[in-house]
Design an enzyme around this catalytic site. Structure first.
Site, mmCIF file in Angstrom:
data_model
loop_
_atom_site.group_PDB
_atom_site.id
_atom_site.type_symbol
_atom_site.label_atom_id
_atom_site.label_comp_id
_atom_site.label_asym_id
_atom_site.label_seq_id
_atom_site.Cartn_x
_atom_site.Cartn_y
_atom_site.Cartn_z
ATOM 1 C CB SER A 18 -34.252 55.181 -68.648
ATOM 2 O OG SER A 18 -35.378 56.024 -68.846
ATOM 3 C CG ASN A 105 -41.926 61.788 -60.369
ATOM 4 O OD1 ASN A 105 -41.118 61.605 -61.274
ATOM 5 N ND2 ASN A 105 -41.759 62.706 -59.428
ATOM 6 C CB THR A 150 -29.466 12.004 -48.421
ATOM 7 O OG1 THR A 150 -28.741 10.864 -47.979
ATOM 8 C CG2 THR A 150 -30.963 11.711 -48.324
ATOM 9 C CG HIS A 151 -25.322 13.631 -47.523
ATOM 10 N ND1 HIS A 151 -24.899 14.718 -46.784
ATOM 11 C CD2 HIS A 151 -26.286 13.024 -46.788
ATOM 12 C CE1 HIS A 151 -25.566 14.754 -45.641
ATOM 13 N NE2 HIS A 151 -26.425 13.744 -45.616
ATOM 14 C CB SER A 272 -18.176 19.060 -78.714
ATOM 15 O OG SER A 272 -16.825 19.421 -78.925
ATOM 16 C CE LYS A 278 -18.848 16.327 -74.147
ATOM 17 N NZ LYS A 278 -17.946 17.434 -73.898
ATOM 18 C CG ASN A 280 -21.692 19.204 -74.749
ATOM 19 O OD1 ASN A 280 -21.252 18.162 -74.249
ATOM 20 N ND2 ASN A 280 -20.984 19.959 -75.572
ATOM 21 C CD GLU A 285 -23.673 22.204 -69.547
ATOM 22 O OE1 GLU A 285 -22.548 22.686 -69.337
ATOM 23 O OE2 GLU A 285 -23.993 21.689 -70.639
ATOM 24 C CD GLN A 317 -33.817 56.658 -65.762
ATOM 25 O OE1 GLN A 317 -34.667 57.481 -66.042
ATOM 26 N NE2 GLN A 317 -32.534 56.850 -66.037
ATOM 27 C CE LYS A 320 -37.943 52.496 -66.046
ATOM 28 N NZ LYS A 320 -38.189 53.004 -64.671
#
Ligand code: ARG
Length: 454
Positions: A18, A105, A150-151, A272, A278, A280, A285, A317, A320
């Site tokens: 690990s 442990n 709404t919606h 872009s 563009k 973006n 996002e 283990q 993490k």
């Protein structure tokens, strides 16, 4: 000497290792080893000279780790073994005394508890910064109107300040959840040994005090098995990331040409590779795209813990990677959100134009009828009829004739319609506590500033 006659299979070593994930726990591992060595000497379990040699060795180890010159080996299974190995190389055989009255442990979960405390505090602070950015933006755009949706259909106009403050309150709760998670690591696991306690008269409270814990976990079995404080942090992080995904989604929509409500700062957008025009909203996002990953870490750790018999099992283990990635991801998402809000330029005209459609005042007309004694359900039907008449005939509500209005309700005439449809009244009539009328938003902003100081 080893119990094993055969060397480890390389694939076993790989699945078992690990180090690549847990090496970042080194500052906590060194800190707890120092506290442990001091306690062992104070209790007469090791000599003072041994303690001094261990502390000097730990200083050297820390120096290497800090400088990035620490020689990690292929054979180091995890950060705990790497540090003990190196300590022994530097300090000599006395290095082997550091693991007296300690097991990996109780060691690992002590490191993780220290990490969780720090991470939860740091994330709560970052949430506070985003809240401050939202409060500032709300203050700057106190009376800028836009449609509330709404919606994703225009519903009722609201002030931008009111809309931005909605996020502030979500984040205020997120911050409380993060603080709750930080409080779940108030007690020290170290001293539990492998699971049953240790064969030495240790002083766990001395270690707890040095490491900033309020006390010690009362049950050694629970101490080495418990991972629920990681669930608490992941749960807080998942909810917060989900909230940020909603903010990100709105920034994506609002910065589109179709909405045009906001222009994001160049520093938070990309071009872009093929279309020169563009700009973006990648970071916004990614607020959407990253949230499910944080939620998945929470779900995955629930899976790891599900039906796991006590006490320590190697499954643990796996805690993490989920923990670290969730914290790293949320930290970035919070920084991006704060940066985008601080740099956003809102377009007052575009938002106001979108909120100027008379149909958006339909509820206000219905409420006018209610004030004149019509039951709300009936007035809702009357106004729905008016909307239908206007929409099918290609007119606005204020273009309906006196006869058309009277045919629907004796309480309606063009003058009252005109007064209700006068734009500013739509917002300022929302006077209920928590509503969008300016005095209420100002009240809310004051409350928000108080929360920010909390
Ligand atoms: N790397 C281990 C973990 O992260 C440390 C504890 C190992 N304990 C053990 N008994 N093998 O959980």
């Amino acid at each position: 000497m080893s119990r094993f006659a055969e060397p480890q299979d390389p694939d076993f070593a790989s699945i078992n290792r690990s180090l690549d994930v847990d090496r970042r726990l080194w500052p906590y591992d060194v800190a707890q080893s120092r506290a442990h060595a001091r306690m062992l000497a104070a209790q007469g379990i090791i000599e003072q000279a041994d303690r001094d040699a261990l502390l000097a060795g730990l200083d050297a180890v820390e120096g290497e780790l800090r400088a990035g010159s620490f020689p990690f080996c292929e054979d180091d299974e995890d950060v705990h073994m790497a540090i003990e190995r190196r300590l022994t190389e530097i300090a000599g055989p006395v290095g082997g005394k550091i693991h007296t009255a300690r097991s990996r442990n109780d060691q690992v979960i002590t490191d993780v508890a220290l990490y969780v405390r720090e991470a939860a505090d740091e994330l709560a602070g970052a949430v506070g910064e985003l809240m401050a950015a939202l409060a500032d933006a709300a203050e700057e755009h106190l009376d800028w109107t836009l449609p509330g949706y709404t919606h994703l259909q225009r519903a009722q106009p609201v002030y931008l300040s009111h809309h931005l403050l909605a996020y502030l309150w979500m984040l205020d709760r997120d911050r409380e959840r993060l603080r709750f998670a930080a409080r779940q690591v108030a007690l020290l696991p170290l001293g539990a040994g492998a699971l049953a306690g240790v064969n030495f008269a240790t002083d766990r409270r001395m270690v707890a005090a040095e490491l900033g814990f309020e006390g010690v976990v009362p049950n050694s079995i629970d101490a080495v098995s418990n991972r629920d404080f990681i669930l608490d942090l992941l749960s807080a992080a998942a909810t917060c990331a989900t909230h940020l995904s909603r903010l990100g989604a709105e920034l994506v929509l609002w910065s589109s040409e179709e909405f045009g409500f906001v222009v994001l700062a160049d520093a938070w957008t990309s071009g872009s590779s093929i279309m020169p025009q563009k700009k973006n909203p990648d970071a916004a996002e990614l607020l959407r795209g990253k949230a499910p990953r944080v939620v998945a870490h929470l779900t995955a750790l629930h899976g790891v813990l599900h039906a796991l018999p006590l006490t320590y099992n190697k499954d643990l283990q796996e805690d993490k990677e989920h923990l670290f990635d969730a914290v790293d991801t949320l930290r970035l998402c919070l920084a991006a959100s704060t940066g985008m809000i601080r740099g956003a330029r809102f377009d007052r005209e575009r938002m106001a134009a979108a909120a100027s459609d008379e149909l958006i005042a339909a509820t206000d007309i219905a409420d006018l009828l209610v004030r004149r004694g019509v039951p709300f359900r009936a007035s809702h039907g009357i106004v729905a009829g008016l909307v239908r008449e206007a929409v099918t005939s290609g007119r606005s509500l204020s273009e309906l004739t006196a006869d058309e209005l009277r045919a629907r309700s004796e309480h309606l005439d063009p003058e009252t319609m005109a007064s209700v449809l006068a734009r500013s009244s739509w917002l300022e009539s929302k006077v209920s506590e928590g509503g969008t009328a300016l005095p209420r938003v100002r009240e809310q902003l004051t409350l928000a500033r108080e929360r920010l100081r909390a």
